[in-house]
Design a protein around this motif. Structure first.
Motif, short mmCIF file in Angstrom:
data_model
loop_
_atom_site.label_atom_id
_atom_site.label_comp_id
_atom_site.label_asym_id
_atom_site.label_seq_id
_atom_site.Cartn_x
_atom_site.Cartn_y
_atom_site.Cartn_z
N LYS A 254 0.81 -1.23 0.00
CA LYS A 254 0.00 0.00 0.00
C LYS A 254 0.83 1.27 0.00
O LYS A 254 0.36 2.34 0.39
N GLY A 255 2.07 1.17 -0.42
CA GLY A 255 2.94 2.32 -0.50
C GLY A 255 4.39 1.87 -0.54
O GLY A 255 4.69 0.68 -0.43
N SER A 256 5.28 2.86 -0.70
CA SER A 256 6.71 2.54 -0.79
C SER A 256 7.56 3.50 0.03
O SER A 256 8.77 3.56 -0.15
N ASP A 257 6.93 4.26 0.93
CA ASP A 257 7.67 5.24 1.70
C ASP A 257 8.48 4.58 2.81
O ASP A 257 7.95 3.76 3.57
N GLY A 258 9.74 4.94 2.90
CA GLY A 258 10.58 4.46 3.98
C GLY A 258 11.46 3.30 3.58
O GLY A 258 11.05 2.39 2.85
N ALA A 259 12.70 3.30 4.11
CA ALA A 259 13.66 2.26 3.76
C ALA A 259 13.20 0.88 4.21
O ALA A 259 13.43 -0.11 3.51
N ASP A 260 12.53 0.79 5.37
CA ASP A 260 12.08 -0.51 5.87
C ASP A 260 11.04 -1.12 4.93
O ASP A 260 11.08 -2.32 4.64
N VAL A 261 10.10 -0.30 4.46
CA VAL A 261 9.07 -0.79 3.54
C VAL A 261 9.70 -1.21 2.22
O VAL A 261 9.35 -2.25 1.64
#
Length: 368
Positions: free
Chosen positions: A20-27
């Motif tokens: 549901k998204g791609s924001d952030g290094a962990d995701v």
């Protein structure tokens, strides 16, 4: 006219794997572990190729280095003028710095990404230069994107030819953590200036609730009647589809893609593309989706889990588009839109489709 390009290389990485998204290094790390592959540069190159086909070339494109633009420019057969060198790995800060570095050298700045990238571009350039998004993210609720990569290239070409009005457009974004928890929390971050090219440049998403429970019950009943005893029902995300699931006796996540049996039993909840492709490859399935309010997208915005492979396995005859009459009215007569990432499939889906508005009630609606 000078047209610049900045690419967010990881935009859309979490879409097909259901994050549901791609924001952030962990995701992003999790998405890659689930088998996700980046496609932003490929879609950016497609937009540039469309632009080149309409205005001629090759020509020089002010851009950022490597995966942030240079690679896409070269793939499109154009000449990169690198004005910013990003770090490795790239970050949102690189997007801001790259956009700020390119703005003085562009009369139109193309950016490839999603709503998070639009926010970064807003922070970098404000209203100093017109911008236009090449859609490569997951959500893309902002009114700053081309309907497809080729539509973005076409709109840029029309602006280059002159006579296109510039308008203010909203930059919207969802709280991705809230979405993963089943809550929808959208915010207006500001406005940028975009070419005003109807249909080719999308509208912002219009939020809403199901206003006619009887219509939703009728839609649910009509879908249940279509299902054979061994068939599955794939439901896209959104309030309308969740209400349909509830009417069938199932409780499903609001923002996920879910699979029901004819009895209303939840077979799989919040599935990724690979799981859905495995199910659709072994069991006949209907696919039911509702257009995004205000935008009209059926595919390519927030439901990338319903991949081209899944759609081909089901076939056009097993595609059910459902919407209340109020949701169709929110489109203001604009067509429904498709952006599956497969141009041949998009062409097959275009034309006219019956939209189920209640039990036994349909509206024939154009799809572009």
């Amino acid at each position: 006219m000078r047209i610049g390009l900045v690419v967010n290389p990881v935009a859309g990485l979490g879409g097909r794997v259901g994050l549901k998204g791609s924001d952030g290094a962990d995701v992003q790390e999790k998405a890659r572990a689930l088998g996700a592959t980046p496609h932003a540069a490929e879609r950016a190159a497609l937009a540039l190729a469309e632009l080149r086909s309409r205005i001629g070339g090759p020509f020089t494109v002010p851009t950022a280095g490597g995966p942030m633009g240079e690679d896409a420019v070269l793939d499109a057969g154009l000449i990169p003028d690198v004005r910013y060198r990003p770090g490795d790995p790239t970050t949102a800060a690189d997007t801001v710095r790259a956009a700020a570095a390119l703005a003085p050298h562009a009369d139109l700045l193309l950016f490839a990404g999603g709503d998070g990238t639009a926010r970064d571009v807003l922070d970098a350039v404000g209203a100093s230069v017109p911008v236009l998004g090449v859609p490569t993210g997951v959500k893309m609720h902002s009114a700053v994107f081309g309907a497809t990569p080729r539509a973005a290239g076409e709109a840029a070409a029309l602006m280059a030819a002159g006579g296109v009005r510039i308008r203010d457009a909203e930059v919207m974004d969802l709280d991705e953590d809230a979405v993963r928890d089943g809550r929808v929390s959208a915010r207006l971050y500001g406005h940028v200036r975009v070419p005003d090219v109807p249909v080719r440049v999308q509208q912002r998403k219009v939020g809403g609730t199901v206003t006619d429970p009887s219509s939703v019950r009728g839609i649910a009943a009509a879908l249940a009647e279509r299902l054979g005893p061994s068939e599955l029902l794939v439901l896209g995300p959104g309030t309308t589809m969740r209400a349909v699931a509830n009417a069938l006796g199932a409780d499903v996540p609001l923002m996920g893609v879910n699979v029901l049996a004819g009895s209303g039993t939840v077979v799989a909840a919040d599935v990724a593309a690979a799981e859905l492709e495995a199910l659709a490859g072994t069991t006949p399935a209907w696919i039911a989706v509702t257009p995004i309010g205000g935008q009209g997208f059926l595919f390519g915005r927030g439901n990338q889990q319903i991949s081209p492979a899944v759609l081909r396995a089901a076939g056009r005859d097993r595609l059910a588009v459902a919407a209340t009459e109020a949701k169709l009215a929110s489109l203001g007569g604009r067509p429904l839109l498709v952006d599956t990432g497969d141009e041949d499939l998009d062409a097959d889906l275009r034309g006219h489709l019956p939209v189920l508005t209640g039990h036994g009630r349909f509206a024939m609606y154009p799809v572009r």
